[in-house]
Design an enzyme around this catalytic site. Structure first.
Site, mmCIF file in Angstrom:
data_model
loop_
_atom_site.group_PDB
_atom_site.id
_atom_site.type_symbol
_atom_site.label_atom_id
_atom_site.label_comp_id
_atom_site.label_asym_id
_atom_site.label_seq_id
_atom_site.Cartn_x
_atom_site.Cartn_y
_atom_site.Cartn_z
ATOM 1 C CB THR A 97 24.538 62.365 39.264
ATOM 2 O OG1 THR A 97 23.524 63.248 38.782
ATOM 3 C CG2 THR A 97 25.787 63.155 39.588
ATOM 4 C CE LYS A 172 24.148 66.769 38.806
ATOM 5 N NZ LYS A 172 22.831 67.395 38.810
ATOM 6 C CE LYS A 240 24.451 60.133 43.597
ATOM 7 N NZ LYS A 240 24.191 60.467 42.177
#
Ligand code: NAP
Length: 289
Positions: A97, A172, A240
């Site tokens: 990711t 995502k 994050k």
């Protein structure tokens, strides 16, 4: 069967590479901390390499699943990086990711060097990786995707090419934006139920099947009320990911007021020592001073 390098034997990469070996592919793994690569070769048929470049040499596919943009740069670029040794017409797939920016950068670099690139972040967590039931959101060229899809399907429940390079990472981000607001709403609702003196299990038995139902409600509401967070997708990872979403929103001018607020709530969970707790731990801020 393909010749595949898999870089990053973490919680996600280890079982994903395992599915490829079980399916009969010729797999070479690399991990920065060698012990995890050795643990993988003890469990699965395949080889371990000492550097990303050594792992990537001569492979049909190079798959990566590391932590963030900086980690990616350290396994991809430089004298020991995968790009140094990848053969022309090979395909590089990034399951990390990461930002859409780095996906576009890798796509441009890959094109210059004559190989293909797909950004392919995943959802479904550790259990999805272990059971081969991940959602995979892809960005890249249609022809490259068509070649990679049969390999990636080995550990996918759902896999889709969304658009050009970066579209997988952007999807995502959409996923994580949904989760942030949803988990905060669920936390407030369950805390409200408890403070009202309701039996939360009875409440859930009625509302889970209705319009308020969600994966988070079905899988996390009960443990949230119990104050159990020692599992699942860690708050540190979520911060994050939300940082990536908020940075992208600066560029595309999408307004993310709730996401920005929930990101700060997660910072408070980290300050309480909950960096490794599951993302459902937002309720801790409401339930405990
Ligand atoms: N865990 C989940 O539920 C989940 C779900 C969806 C998406 N993801 C995403 O998938 C990615 C991997 O997650 P994970 O849970 O597998 O993480 P993890 O268990 O912490 O593994 C991270 C991997 O990256 C490697 N790495 C980190 N920094 C590196 C560097 N500078 N150079 C080389 N290797 C480096 C680590 O090597 P070492 O062993 O040497 O540290 C390890 O193999 C992340 O982007 C995460 O956001 C995770």
């Amino acid at each position: 069967m393909a010749k595949i390098a898999f870089l990053g034997m973490g919680v996600m990469g280890f079982p994903m590479a395992g599915h490829l070996a079980t399916a009969g592919h010729e797999v070479t793994v690399y991990n920065r901390t060698r012990a995890k690569a050795d643990a993988w070769t003890q469990k699965h048929k395949g080889k371990a390499a000492t550097t990303p470049a050594e792992a990537a040499a001569g492979q049909d596919f190079v798959l990566v699943c590391v932590g963030n943009d900086n980690d990616l740069r350290s396994v991809i670029y430089g004298d020991q990086g995968a790009f140094k040794s990848m053969r022309k017409d090979a395909i590089f797939v990034d399951h990390t990711t990461a930002s859409a920016e780095i996906a576009r950068e890798f796509d441009a670099e890959a094109k210059k060097r004559g190989f293909g690139f797909i950004d392919a972040p995943v959802s479904g967590g550790q259990s999805g990786a272990e059971n081969g039931q991940l959602g995979i959101m892809c960005g890249g060229d249609a022809a490259t995707y068509a070649t990679a899809e049969p390999v990636l399907k080995t550990y996918a429940k759902a896999i889709t090419l969304i658009g050009p390079a970066g579209a997988g990472q952007l999807t995502k981000m959409v996923n994580q934006i949904c989760i942030a607001g949803l988990v905060q709403g669920l936390s407030e609702a369950m805390n409200f139920a408890v403070k009202s003196g309701l039996d939360s299990e009875k409440v859930l038995s009625v509302i889970t099947a209705g319009a308020a139902g969600s994966w988070q409600m079905s899988n996390r509401a009960k443990t949230m009320v119990q104050g159990k967070f020692d599992f699942g997708f860690a708050v540190d990872w979520m911060r994050k990911d939300l940082g990536i979403c908020l940075a992208e929103a600066q560029r595309n001018k999408a307004r993310l007021p709730v996401t920005a607020l929930v990101d700060q709530f997660y910072a408070q969970v980290q300050a309480r020592g909950g960096g490794r707790w599951d993302t459902s731990s937002l309720i801790h801020l409401l339930a405990k001073d």
